[in-house]
Design an enzyme around this catalytic site. Structure first.
Site, PDB file in Angstrom:
ATOM      1  CG  HIS A 143       5.431 -15.282 -27.224  1.00 24.81           C
ATOM      2  ND1 HIS A 143       4.578 -15.882 -27.900  1.00 24.81           N
ATOM      3  CD2 HIS A 143       4.651 -14.618 -26.218  1.00 24.81           C
ATOM      4  CE1 HIS A 143       3.212 -16.095 -27.366  1.00 24.81           C
ATOM      5  NE2 HIS A 143       3.206 -15.449 -26.078  1.00 24.81           N
ATOM      6  CG  ASP A 179       5.464 -17.869 -30.214  1.00 27.68           C
ATOM      7  OD1 ASP A 179       5.405 -16.864 -29.831  1.00 27.68           O
ATOM      8  OD2 ASP A 179       5.636 -18.910 -29.732  1.00 27.68           O
TER       9      ASP A 179
END
Length: 140
Positions: free
Chosen positions: A18, A16
């Site tokens: 983000h 991930d």
């Protein structure tokens, strides 16, 4: 705000990337007096654990927004224990599973994996900070 003496490792687990939410978490926790150790994005469990050991952290907060947090977090409590972090406070939050599932089921699964608190998507970090102060016995 004055430092409260508690160290917290934060980061985004797995594949991930983000980063924006991670920076917001860092900012809010620092303003709440925590000493934040931000390991960034694309982080395996070992990076969280190594940072916690190296800094003598009081808590680890794992973020995941891409839906695969359940896979990425499996066995984390056990690895913490193996590394000597038997009593570390362990939180997870974000969009941590794929597909429509009841939050109660998701929360129970993560708790059974050893997480002390599990946060649903959209939970304000201020709530997490308040819980962290409570769990780490910090006076408000």
């Amino acid at each position: 705000m004055e430092k409260n003496g508690k160290k917290v490792v934060i980061g985004v687990i797995g594949s991930d990337c983000h980063a924006v939410g991670n920076k917001i978490i860092d900012h809010v926790l620092a303003k709440q007096g925590f000493d934040v150790v931000n390991i960034g994005v694309l982080s395996p469990q070992e990076d969280f654990i190594n940072a916690a050991v190296e800094t003598n952290a009081d808590a680890i907060i794992v973020s995941s927004l891409y839906g695969h947090g359940e896979l990425d977090c499996q066995g984390m409590r056990e690895k913490c224990q193996e590394a000597g972090l038997k009593d570390i406070t362990l939180y997870v939050g974000g969009n941590i599973v794929v597909g429509k599932q009841t939050w109660e089921d998701v929360e129970k699964r993560f708790e059974s994996m050893g997480f002390d608190r599990v946060y649903a998507p959209g939970t304000p970090i201020e709530i997490t900070a308040k819980d962290l102060k409570k769990d780490l016995s910090i006076a408000e």
